[in-house]
Design an enzyme around this catalytic site. Structure first.
Site, PDB file in Angstrom:
ATOM      1  N   GLY A  46      16.931 -13.837   8.173  1.00 24.78           N
ATOM      2  CA  GLY A  46      16.787 -13.735   9.695  1.00 24.78           C
ATOM      3  C   GLY A  46      17.872 -13.253  10.096  1.00 24.78           C
ATOM      4  O   GLY A  46      18.854 -13.047   9.461  1.00 24.78           O
ATOM      5  N   GLN A  51      24.420 -12.060  16.300  1.00 22.92           N
ATOM      6  CA  GLN A  51      25.192 -11.607  15.162  1.00 22.92           C
ATOM      7  C   GLN A  51      25.794 -10.218  15.061  1.00 22.92           C
ATOM      8  O   GLN A  51      26.624  -9.798  14.404  1.00 22.92           O
ATOM      9  CB  GLN A  51      24.450 -12.011  14.011  1.00 22.92           C
ATOM     10  N   CYS A  92      24.236 -18.899   6.321  1.00 19.15           N
ATOM     11  CA  CYS A  92      24.248 -17.973   7.625  1.00 19.15           C
ATOM     12  C   CYS A  92      25.029 -16.611   7.448  1.00 19.15           C
ATOM     13  O   CYS A  92      25.935 -16.962   6.719  1.00 19.15           O
ATOM     14  CB  CYS A  92      24.768 -18.586   8.768  1.00 19.15           C
ATOM     15  N   LEU A  93      24.624 -15.582   7.738  1.00 19.39           N
ATOM     16  CA  LEU A  93      25.413 -14.252   7.397  1.00 19.39           C
ATOM     17  C   LEU A  93      26.680 -14.242   8.340  1.00 19.39           C
ATOM     18  O   LEU A  93      27.388 -13.469   7.760  1.00 19.39           O
ATOM     19  CB  LEU A  93      24.421 -13.047   7.785  1.00 19.39           C
ATOM     20  N   HIS A 134      17.206 -21.652  13.688  1.00 21.38           N
ATOM     21  CA  HIS A 134      18.551 -21.396  13.279  1.00 21.38           C
ATOM     22  C   HIS A 134      18.932 -20.070  14.194  1.00 21.38           C
ATOM     23  O   HIS A 134      19.936 -19.880  14.792  1.00 21.38           O
ATOM     24  CB  HIS A 134      18.573 -21.054  11.888  1.00 21.38           C
ATOM     25  N   GLU A 135      17.837 -19.282  14.408  1.00 26.86           N
ATOM     26  CA  GLU A 135      18.013 -17.806  15.117  1.00 26.86           C
ATOM     27  C   GLU A 135      18.099 -18.331  16.568  1.00 26.86           C
ATOM     28  O   GLU A 135      19.028 -17.578  17.142  1.00 26.86           O
ATOM     29  CB  GLU A 135      16.836 -16.841  14.776  1.00 26.86           C
ATOM     30  N   HIS A 138      21.576 -19.138  17.429  1.00 28.08           N
ATOM     31  CA  HIS A 138      22.183 -18.006  17.393  1.00 28.08           C
ATOM     32  C   HIS A 138      22.277 -17.477  19.174  1.00 28.08           C
ATOM     33  O   HIS A 138      23.288 -17.501  19.750  1.00 28.08           O
ATOM     34  CB  HIS A 138      22.209 -17.022  16.611  1.00 28.08           C
TER      35      HIS A 138
HETATM   36  O1  GNR Z   1      19.905 -15.507   5.343  1.00 27.22           O
HETATM   37  C1  GNR Z   1      19.646 -16.972   5.912  1.00 27.22           C
HETATM   38  N1  GNR Z   1      19.354 -17.636   5.109  1.00 27.22           N
HETATM   39  C2  GNR Z   1      19.033 -19.081   5.641  1.00 27.22           C
HETATM   40  C3  GNR Z   1      18.960 -19.951   4.820  1.00 27.22           C
HETATM   41  C4  GNR Z   1      18.588 -21.083   5.344  1.00 27.22           C
HETATM   42  C5  GNR Z   1      18.461 -21.446   6.668  1.00 27.22           C
HETATM   43  C6  GNR Z   1      18.587 -20.462   7.736  1.00 27.22           C
HETATM   44  C7  GNR Z   1      18.838 -19.217   7.046  1.00 27.22           C
HETATM   45  S1  GNR Z   1      19.142 -17.899   8.206  1.00 27.22           S
HETATM   46  C8  GNR Z   1      20.200 -16.715   7.149  1.00 27.22           C
HETATM   47  C9  GNR Z   1      20.331 -15.626   7.744  1.00 27.22           C
HETATM   48  C10 GNR Z   1      20.955 -15.697   9.100  1.00 27.22           C
HETATM   49  O2  GNR Z   1      22.286 -15.901   9.326  1.00 27.22           O
HETATM   50  N2  GNR Z   1      20.377 -15.911  10.324  1.00 27.22           N
HETATM   51  O3  GNR Z   1      20.923 -15.935  11.350  1.00 27.22           O
HETATM   52 NI    NI Z   2      22.567 -17.186  10.948  1.00 23.78          NI
END
Ligand code: GNR
Ligand code: NI
Length: 167
Positions: A46, A51, A92-93, A134-135, A138
């Site tokens: 995601g 980001q 998270c990236l 999670h998104e 952000h």
């Molecule tokens: O790549 C991602 N893997 C992930 C794994 C577990 C819970 C959430 C994520 S999202 C993350 C990519 C990202 O940072 N999205 O904001």
């Molecule tokens: Ni993230």
């Protein structure tokens, strides 16, 4: 298409609250295309516009095994359906290399706009339910590390800063 730079914790720009998209137009579709390319390049499931330092309420997700089922959420809104929760090891990236368990609601409904500006509703479960929350976090300036202890969060912050100094 373009691969965009991804902001990393603890960059204060990641705390920006994204603004709703008023018109789903060609510039938004271009942003979506660039975000998808960036997400696939970084091998994430995601990506939120926050980001890539674009503070608009745009999210892309692909949780498919073959990385060929992109999903786009513009102005996503979440409704929590009941008290049920699930725990998932999140990454998270913007916090590269660190993974921690986070507990979140598991029964949710999402309303959003697609790339044509059409409203749709989804009741995701499993990793998609985790990822969309999670998104949306952000877009609200929140990171998964905000859910863990201050001690762990500070340890991650220091390690990332140290790695960056060496890079
Ligand atoms: O790549 C991602 N893997 C992930 C794994 C577990 C819970 C959430 C994520 S999202 C993350 C990519 C990202 O940072 N999205 O904001
Ligand atoms: Ni993230």
């Amino acid at each position: 298409m373009a691969i965009l730079d991804i902001l990393e914790f603890p960059d204060p720009l990641l705390r920006t609250i994204a603004r709703p998209v008023e018109q789903v137009d060609e510039s938004i579709r271009q942003l979506v295309a660039d975000m998808l390319e960036t997400m696939y390049h970084a091998e994430g499931i995601g990506l939120a516009a926050t980001q890539v330092n674009v503070h608009k309420r745009v999210v892309v997700i692909d949780t498919s095994e073959d990385r060929n089922q992109p999903q786009v959420f513009i102005n996503p809104r979440i409704k929590i359906l009941n008290d049920a929760t699930m725990e998932y090891q999140e990454g998270c990236l913007s916090v590269p290399g660190y993974y921690e368990k986070v507990e979140r609601p598991s029964a949710i409904k999402i309303a959003a706009l697609d790339t044509q500006g059409e409203k749709f509703i989804l009741e995701p479960d499993g990793v998609l339910a985790v990822c969309i929350q999670h998104e949306i976090d952000h877009l609200n300036g929140k990171l998964f590390v905000d859910y863990i202890s201050t001690l762990k969060r500070n340890r991650i912050k220091q390690k990332l800063q140290k790695e960056r100094r060496l890079a």
